[in-house]
Design an enzyme around this catalytic site. Structure first.
Site, PDB file in Angstrom:
ATOM      1  N   ILE A  97       0.831  -1.196   0.000  1.00 26.85           N
ATOM      2  CA  ILE A  97       0.000   0.000   0.000  1.00 26.85           C
ATOM      3  C   ILE A  97       0.868   1.249   0.000  1.00 26.85           C
ATOM      4  CG2 ILE A  97      -1.977  -1.124   1.110  1.00 26.85           C
ATOM      5  CD1 ILE A  97      -1.089   0.203   3.743  1.00 26.85           C
ATOM      6  N   CYS A  98       0.238   2.357  -0.336  1.00 23.91           N
ATOM      7  CA  CYS A  98       0.902   3.658  -0.406  1.00 23.91           C
ATOM      8  C   CYS A  98       1.709   3.901   0.867  1.00 23.91           C
ATOM      9  CB  CYS A  98      -0.169   4.730  -0.582  1.00 23.91           C
ATOM     10  SG  CYS A  98       0.471   6.406  -0.680  1.00 23.91           S
ATOM     11  N   PRO A  99       2.942   4.320   0.742  1.00 27.40           N
ATOM     12  CA  PRO A  99       3.673   4.799  -0.428  1.00 27.40           C
ATOM     13  C   PRO A  99       4.623   3.769  -1.039  1.00 27.40           C
ATOM     14  CG  PRO A  99       4.875   5.467   1.497  1.00 27.40           C
ATOM     15  CD  PRO A  99       3.655   4.680   1.974  1.00 27.40           C
TER      16      PRO A  99
END
Length: 90
Positions: free
Chosen positions: A21-23
């Site tokens: 998941i981000c980042p």
């Protein structure tokens, strides 16, 4: 996970960011960009929907080119996102 083994489809590097998941997907792309020469292409496969926005902004901000983007569907839903990024010159 990155792979720079013998790629036969015009790509210099492949980044598998599935499940991250981000980042993290953008961080892996950033590291991959450092490993290739200007004009070479990197494929990124990701599953986090925010990656679509993040990679486009990354390319714009750092003068790389988003060559292609596609949503890969499985069982009637988007299962992964595929990007091809060309490293900008410098």
């Amino acid at each position: 996970m990155s792979d720079s083994g013998a790629l036969t489809d015009g790509l210099s590097k492949r980044v598998d960011a599935c499940g991250l998941i981000c980042p993290e997907p953008v961080m892996l792309l950033h590291a991959a960009v450092r490993d290739v020469k200007a004009g070479e292409c990197i494929e990124v496969i990701a599953t986090d929907p925010s990656t679509e926005r993040d990679i486009a902004r990354f390319c714009e901000f750092l003068s790389h080119q988003l060559i292609s983007f596609e949503r890969i569907e499985g069982d009637g839903a988007v299962s992964s996102l595929r990007f091809v990024v060309r490293k900008g010159g410098s």
